[in-house]
Design an enzyme around this catalytic site. Sequence first.
Site, mmCIF file in Angstrom:
data_model
loop_
_atom_site.group_PDB
_atom_site.id
_atom_site.type_symbol
_atom_site.label_atom_id
_atom_site.label_comp_id
_atom_site.label_asym_id
_atom_site.label_seq_id
_atom_site.Cartn_x
_atom_site.Cartn_y
_atom_site.Cartn_z
ATOM 1 C CG LEU A 523 -2.002 -1.019 1.327
ATOM 2 C CD1 LEU A 523 -2.613 -1.042 2.729
ATOM 3 C CD2 LEU A 523 -3.078 -0.702 0.298
ATOM 4 N N GLY A 524 1.993 1.147 0.610
ATOM 5 C CA GLY A 524 2.877 2.313 0.692
ATOM 6 C C GLY A 524 4.109 1.961 1.497
ATOM 7 C CD GLU A 527 7.297 7.518 10.576
ATOM 8 O OE1 GLU A 527 6.232 8.122 10.506
ATOM 9 O OE2 GLU A 527 7.933 7.344 11.622
ATOM 10 N N GLY A 529 9.072 0.289 7.348
ATOM 11 C CA GLY A 529 9.026 -0.837 6.444
ATOM 12 C C GLY A 529 7.805 -0.643 5.572
ATOM 13 C CE LYS A 553 1.953 2.214 9.746
ATOM 14 N NZ LYS A 553 1.653 3.298 10.625
ATOM 15 C CG ASP A 645 4.465 12.090 14.048
ATOM 16 O OD1 ASP A 645 4.554 13.178 13.451
ATOM 17 O OD2 ASP A 645 4.998 11.040 13.636
HETATM 18 P P1 AMP Z 1 2.656 5.051 7.356
HETATM 19 O O1 AMP Z 1 3.715 4.117 7.756
HETATM 20 O O2 AMP Z 1 1.546 5.107 8.378
HETATM 21 O O3 AMP Z 1 3.149 6.416 6.997
HETATM 22 O O4 AMP Z 1 1.979 4.440 6.063
HETATM 23 C C1 AMP Z 1 2.533 4.531 4.781
HETATM 24 C C2 AMP Z 1 1.409 4.498 3.796
HETATM 25 O O5 AMP Z 1 0.736 3.249 3.865
HETATM 26 C C3 AMP Z 1 0.337 5.542 4.062
HETATM 27 O O6 AMP Z 1 0.637 6.751 3.422
HETATM 28 C C4 AMP Z 1 -0.891 4.912 3.505
HETATM 29 O O7 AMP Z 1 -0.993 5.178 2.133
HETATM 30 C C5 AMP Z 1 -0.682 3.447 3.698
HETATM 31 N N1 AMP Z 1 -1.336 2.963 4.929
HETATM 32 C C6 AMP Z 1 -0.861 2.977 6.165
HETATM 33 N N2 AMP Z 1 -1.736 2.456 7.043
HETATM 34 C C7 AMP Z 1 -2.797 2.088 6.302
HETATM 35 C C8 AMP Z 1 -4.043 1.484 6.648
HETATM 36 N N3 AMP Z 1 -4.350 1.152 7.897
HETATM 37 N N4 AMP Z 1 -4.889 1.243 5.652
HETATM 38 C C9 AMP Z 1 -4.581 1.597 4.376
HETATM 39 N N5 AMP Z 1 -3.443 2.151 4.014
HETATM 40 C C10 AMP Z 1 -2.550 2.402 4.951
#
Ligand code: AMP
Length: 797
Positions: A523-524, A527, A529, A553, A645
């Site tokens: 999905l993305g 920070e 992984g 995550k 944050d």
């Molecule tokens: P983060 O580590 O929270 O910055 O997440 C990185 C990217 O993953 C985010 O910008 C979202 O696009 C995606 N993402 C994180 N958590 C979720 C979630 N619970 N559901 C859907 N996408 C997510």
Amino acid sequence: MNERDAIHDGTVYANSDILKTANVSKLLLSGKSLEQLLLEDHREVAKADENNVWYHKKISRESAESILQEGLQKQGDMSGLFLIRDSTVSSNDFALSLVCKGKIFHFQVQQTCECFYRIDDGPIIHGLDKLVTHYTGMANGLPTKLSSFCRGSIPPSTCRKFGPNNLLHRAVLEGKKDVVKRILAYSTCPDVNAKNKIGSLALHDAAFHGYYEIVAQLLDRGADVKIKDTNGHTALHRACVANQPRVVELLIKKGRSVTSERCSQTGWVPLHEAAMRGHINCIKVLLENDATPFPRNDDKLTPLDLAKTYGRRECINHFKNYEIHDMQTKQADWFHAELDRQGAMQMFEFHGMREGLFLIRPSKKHFGWHVLSLCHSRAAFNYEIRNQDYEGRLVHFIDDGPYLLSLEHVVYHYTRQMDGLPCMLTASLNSTQRVIEVIVPRAQTSDNSYPRPISQPDPPGLPPRPTDDLYSAPNKNNPTTPEPVTPPVPAGPIPNRKPADAEPQQTNLTMIPLSKIKRGSELGQGEYGSVLKGTLITHKGTFRSEKIDVALKTFHDGSVENANSFLAEARVMQSLQHACILSLLGVCEGPPLMLVEEYVPMGSMLDFLLDHEEKIDVKTDLYLWAAQIANGMKYLETQRLVHRDLAARNILLKDMKQIKISDFGLSRAVGTESDYYKATHGGRWPIKWYAPESVNYGQFSHASDVWSYGVTLWEMFTFGEPPYGEMKGIEVVQYIEHGKRLLKPDRCPQTAYGIMLKCWSWKAEHRPQFLDLAKHFDEDPEYASIHDLLRQASRRE
Ligand code: AMP
């Protein structure tokens, strides 16, 4: 160890004089009864102490004057008639009442340290007996020198330097346990705590010579393990000097000797004595019985330092391999990451300034240091807990106190001994303001009632001395600009835990087996992984299973600095339940370690703002999201969690009508990201979202979250512009300090910008609270429909 060795070490226990006259056993064999010997001894001791019966215990000034008047009538008008009494003002002090030319004067005899006294600016003298001798020889500032006294009793052993040798001293030196036993059984037995001609108690000698049974008998008869000899040594010091490990154990276990008692001359504790001489067995016994491994003497040297100097290899290894054991105390019971000095004071006041009540909070003055706030005599005392590297370990210490290996170790140590504090720690306040009683097995405590103030506490009634007050006391040169300190590493939300959360181990953290998880596409990049889409298979009843979408995550190896603290934060996340907060479903140990979160289909709000500006309506969508974020933060506030944050990148969009606040709680355990300012201590900071007090002092609170909320609003109304553009972190700090603020975004209504400006008030107390912000959104007619949407959203959860 013999006497010569002791002298060789510079520790003189010259008992030969006593030994010459001793031989109680021989006297007994010669036909004299013990009763007879004791009577004779009693007469001899009384005779020897004839000049020391000037002590009148606790009498008032008026009683002292009438005793002296009476004395004057008997002896005629004479200068120099005196008596010594307990001070009515201070428990360790005495008072000298003295006649000079028909007038009575009273002087405070102040105890400077245990058994050392002085009158006004006069010399400091070891022992009240020696003080009297001194002022009998010369007036030295008094109106006249002491000449005769009104008869009272001999002073207590604890405050005299020497005393006459008695039968007990002699029998102990002979080492005859049966004779000692018989002497102790007589009602005419000499005072078990009497000092002899060289200032030793019977217990000191028994300990030094390793007379185990005699030590036990003396302890049974009330021998005081705290009394020191002329070298400033307790019985425990002596046993360590003479390498008597069995006696060391006996003194600690039976006599409750305090292992941290310092020699009044050198500041050495028994462990120093043992380490310097290479007495490894004594060291082992001391450490097994909870002696703190790295105390410091007056020269700031630890036993390990001494062992090194004297080449005691086995001892060096033992200290170096010392492993901290379970400290039976946990930070959740006393650590307050958000609290300042005033907050601590308010908490203490709420709990009636209970004696020994304490908490620990970060120092605002020095990043990484802490402050122990402690109630004593209905006043609050604040002790700075510093830290530094010692022999490859991070050690914590208060003033010149021992090096301790963790904050838990600090608490453990001072719940068992005062060791310089004005009182022991008896109960803590946790973050929900619950009082947690300190439970210490009786055998492990000591009231070591000779406090050695290491951080001079303020007298009760006066406001405590500042230790970390930069926040409330701006620096002198610029009253409005406090000195910036090294920025702290963000520490994630701090749970002000309710009883259920107070013990993280008891909060059910759902562990999800890897077999129940199917990993999907990325999905993305987070920070720590990648974030994957996944499926969680849950069982409903015996035969039915259900698949739900989840976000996984992942944490790459090595990115979690501390798995335990990561899991503790995950527990906090899991305990949260709100429509506007991202749900954590559980943790999968993997590998890789994963947080299993609810899947939020539209992903990050920041990406959506940037990518789909045309789909967003300012009045309906942005206002709704702003209201929902305020409500989510209000909920966090009720849970006493500080996010630290809050930023558009950490808001997820479930659909156009529902935001989810995410990413709280992890910033301490893991972390790198470009928005984070890299602090010297390895953390990274979203400095552009931080309130000035967070940047300057590492102070995080709901009010600093409100500041970040204002920045998040600005991101929303600019559709994802980076706040402060290209400015560097330090430039932003200066910009804010000069009273400047982010400008009004073009499409932002004045009311919304007004709210942002309030969120960016310099003083935290001038900022709105999430409660106000949520109320504002709820009550403003402009947002009436949002209120309904919020309710609908809550119902959908
Ligand atoms: P983060 O580590 O929270 O910055 O997440 C990185 C990217 O993953 C985010 O910008 C979202 O696009 C995606 N993402 C994180 N958590 C979720 C979630 N619970 N559901 C859907 N996408 C997510």
